[in-house]
Design an enzyme around this catalytic site. Structure first.
Site, PDB file in Angstrom:
ATOM      1  N   SER A  58     -12.827  -7.189 -15.515  1.00  0.00           N
ATOM      2  CA  SER A  58     -11.700  -6.435 -16.075  1.00  0.00           C
ATOM      3  C   SER A  58     -10.492  -7.288 -16.434  1.00  0.00           C
ATOM      4  O   SER A  58      -9.500  -6.746 -16.926  1.00  0.00           O
ATOM      5  CB  SER A  58     -11.283  -5.315 -15.113  1.00  0.00           C
ATOM      6  N   LYS A  61      -9.201  -6.728 -19.891  1.00  0.00           N
ATOM      7  CA  LYS A  61      -8.190  -5.750 -20.299  1.00  0.00           C
ATOM      8  C   LYS A  61      -6.825  -6.392 -20.567  1.00  0.00           C
ATOM      9  O   LYS A  61      -5.963  -5.756 -21.174  1.00  0.00           O
ATOM     10  CB  LYS A  61      -8.080  -4.646 -19.249  1.00  0.00           C
ATOM     11  N   SER A 118      -7.203   0.444 -14.362  1.00  0.00           N
ATOM     12  CA  SER A 118      -8.332  -0.287 -14.938  1.00  0.00           C
ATOM     13  C   SER A 118      -9.456   0.640 -15.390  1.00  0.00           C
ATOM     14  O   SER A 118     -10.636   0.359 -15.191  1.00  0.00           O
ATOM     15  CB  SER A 118      -8.883  -1.321 -13.941  1.00  0.00           C
ATOM     16  N   LYS A 221      -3.545  -8.629 -13.499  1.00  0.00           N
ATOM     17  CA  LYS A 221      -4.788  -7.860 -13.597  1.00  0.00           C
ATOM     18  C   LYS A 221      -5.863  -8.411 -12.673  1.00  0.00           C
ATOM     19  O   LYS A 221      -6.003  -9.629 -12.527  1.00  0.00           O
ATOM     20  CB  LYS A 221      -5.305  -7.881 -15.041  1.00  0.00           C
TER      21      LYS A 221
END
Length: 468
Positions: A58, A61, A118, A221
Site C-alpha cells: 500500500s 497509494k 488505506s 503511509k
C-alpha cells in the site's frame, strides 16, 4: 600429541558457541530493505539494500495521492470534485470501505480514506475519477514515476494489492516520499492523523502508534502483503530538520514501527551521508520469493526488546521510567492483541526482562513504551462522510458516464455469510418437512490466497448530507 579429556572439551566450547550464535542470528527476523534520507538534501543517512527490488504493497497509494494532488494543482480537479464508487472499484479485495456502487464522495474524503484507512476500493474509484479509467490512471502513475527518476518502479494498480509485476525499491520509494513531502505540503494534514470517524465507526490507521509515540512524527503511509512483509514510508521533523525513512520487509507491525523509530533517532544524530539519492550506487537484487511473510518469523517480545529497547542506553536507576507512564488510555497497536489496560508489572519482572503482567500474559503496553516510546499525543480522529456539495462535478478528465460504463462483476459474496444463510435455509426447510438438516459444504480459498473475498471491513452508508 594426545589430548586429555578436559582439553578436548575445552576445544569444543568455542565451536559450540559459534554454531549457537550463528543459529540465533539466522533465526532472527530481518528487515528486508531500508533507507533513511534527509528530506531537504536527499542525503542518505542509513541504508540496507536500497536498490533491491521489493513489492510496495500500500505504499503504492502515495503515488495515487501524488497524482491526485497534482491534478488539483493543475485545475483538473478540486477537493470537492465527485468520486463515484463504481462496480470496478467495488470488486477490489479488503481493506475496503464497501460503499454500494454509485455512492458519491468527494476527492477530499477519498484522499483521507486512502491515506489513513488505506481502502483499496476507494483508491480505484479515485483513480477512475481523476483519469477517466483505472488503466489511464495507472499510466499517469508510471509517467510520474519516470519523471521523478524512480527507475526501478512499475505500477500495475493504484492500491498495491498482490501482483508480482508491481515492484519498486526503497530508494525509489524514498524519491516518491521526498517529492510528496516537498511538492504537496498540504497533503501533510491528511496523513498525520491516526484515524478517521465514519458514522459511528472509528477506523484506525496502521501508522497510529508511530504518529502518537515517536518524537516529531508526521506519518505518511504503511503497507502490507505477504510477499512484501510490513512496509512503511514515514517522516519526522525535529527542530528545522525533516528525515524520511522507508522500511520494507518487517516481520510485524511492531517491528516496522520500532525499526523506523530507531532509524529516526540515529539519523537525527548524523549531519551528512556519503551518498545522495541521485548518487547512490545501484546494486539491484531480485524481489523476495512468494510467501515471504511465512519465512520471516515475528521476533516476539524478547526479540523486539533485544533489538529496540530504549532503556538500554539509560542508567539502571531509571529502569522503571516507562512502567508507570501512559497507563490512563492503555497502549494499543492491534485491537485485541497489543492491548494493556491492566496494572503495571513489578520492578522484578521488568528487571528480569520477562515483560509479563501479574497474570502471566505479555505486557505489550510496556513493550510499546520501551521499543517505540510512551504516547505523546492522544488518539483523535477526523470525520469522513459520503455525499458531495451541491453543484460538485467530476474532475474535468472524467465523467460519471465514463465510470458507469465499466462493467466488472461484483465481488464474490462473503462465503461465511453464504454458509450461514444456507444453514438457516436448510434448518427452516427441515423444520417444515420434519426431516434432517443437510449442512452445506464450506468452500475455502485457493492455496496461497491472501484475502478471502468479502471478509474485510465494510461500513453502512450514512444518509447523504442535507440538500444532496
Amino acid at each position: 600429541m594426545a589430548l586429555k579429556r578436559g582439553q578436548v572439551g575445552f576445544l569444543f566450547i568455542p565451536l559450540f558457541l559459534s554454531v549457537l550464535i550463528a543459529s540465533l542470528v539466522s533465526a532472527r527476523a530481518e528487515i528486508g530493505t531500508h533507507i533513511l534520507i534527509d528530506a531537504r538534501s536527499g542525503e542518505v543517512l542509513s541504508q540496507k539494500d536500497p536498490t533491491r527490488l521489493w513489492y510496495p504493497a500500500s505504499l503504492t497509494k502515495i503515488m495515487t495521492a501524488y497524482v491526485t494532488f497534482k491534478a488539483i494543482r493543475e485545475g483538473r480537479a478540486s477537493l470537492d470534485s465527485v468520486v463515484v464508487q463504481s462496480k470496478n472499484s467495488l470488486s477490489e479485495p479488503p481493506s475496503k470501505m464497501g460503499f454500494k456502487a454509485g455512492t458519491k464522495i468527494t476527492v477530499d474524503a477519498a484522499l483521507k480514506i486512502i491515506l489513513i484507512k488505506s481502502a483499496n476500493d476507494v483508491a480505484v474509484a479515485l483513480g477512475e475519477a481523476i483519469a477517466g479509467s483505472e488503466p489511464a490512471f495507472i499510466a499517469m502513475m508510471n509517467a510520474e514515476a519516470k519523471r521523478l527518476g524512480m527507475v526501478d518502479t512499475r505500477f500495475v494498480n493504484p492500491h498495491g494489492l498482490p501482483d508480482n509485476r508491481q515492484v519498486t525499491t526503497a530508494r525509489d520509494m524514498a524519491i516518491l516520499a521526498q517529492a510528496f513531502w516537498r511538492d504537496f505540503p498540504e497533503a501533510r494534514d491528511y496523513y498525520r492523523h491516526p484515524g478517521i470517524k465514519f458514522g459511528n465507526k472509528t477506523l484506525r490507521s496502521a501508522n497510529r502508534e508511530y504518529l502518537l509515540r515517536v518524537q516529531g512524527a508526521n506519518g505518511m503511509k504503511t503497507g502490507y502483503i505477504c510477499n512484501s512483509g510490513f512496509n512503511v514510508a514515514a517522516t519526522a521533523t525535529r527542530g528545522r530538520r525533516t528525515l524520511i525513512a522507508v522500511v520494507m520487509g518487517a516481520a510485524s507491525g511492531l517491528e516496522r514501527i520500532a525499526h523506523t523509530r530507531q532509524l529516526m533517532d540515529d539519523g537525527f544524530r548524523k549531519r551528512s551521508g556519503r551518498f545522495t539519492l541521485a548518487t547512490l550506487p545501484r546494486s539491484g537484487g531480485r524481489p523476495p520469493a512468494d510467501g515471504y511473510c511465512r519465512r520471516n518469523p515475528k521476533p516476539g517480545a524478547k526479540g523486539i526488546m533485544a533489538r529496540y529497547d530504549l532503556e538500554k542506553s539509560k542508567p539502571k536507576s531509571s529502569a522503571l521510567s516507562f512502567t508507570n507512564q501512559n497507563r490512563k488510555e492503555g497502549s494499543v497497536l492491534i485491537p485485541g492483541l497489543f492491548t494493556n489496560k491492566q496494572a503495571p508489572e513489578s520492578a522484578e519482572s521488568t528487571a528480569s526482562g520477562d515483560f509479563k503482567l501479574p497474570n502471566g500474559k505479555t505486557d505489550w503496553g510496556l513493550i510499546l513504551d520501551r521499543s517505540i516510546g510512551p504516547r505523546r499525543l492522544a488518539f483523535r480522529t477526523i470525520p469522513v462522510s459520503t455525499g458531495v456539495p451541491n453543484g460538485a462535478r467530476a474532475p474535468s478528465v472524467a465523467t460519471s458516464e465514463a465510470i458507469e460504463i465499466i462493467e466488472v462483476p461484483l465481488p464474490v459474496p462473503n462465503p461465511r455469510r453464504q454458509l450461514a444463510a444456507a444453514v438457516a435455509r436448510a434448518a427452516a426447510k427441515a423444520a417444515g418437512d420434519g426431516g434432517e438438516v443437510q449442512l452445506p459444504v464450506a468452500t475455502t480459498p485457493a492455496p496461497g490466497s491472501l484475502f478471502r473475498p468479502g471478509t474485510a471491513f465494510a461500513v453502512p452508508v450514512p444518509s447523504p448530507r442535507p440538500g444532496n
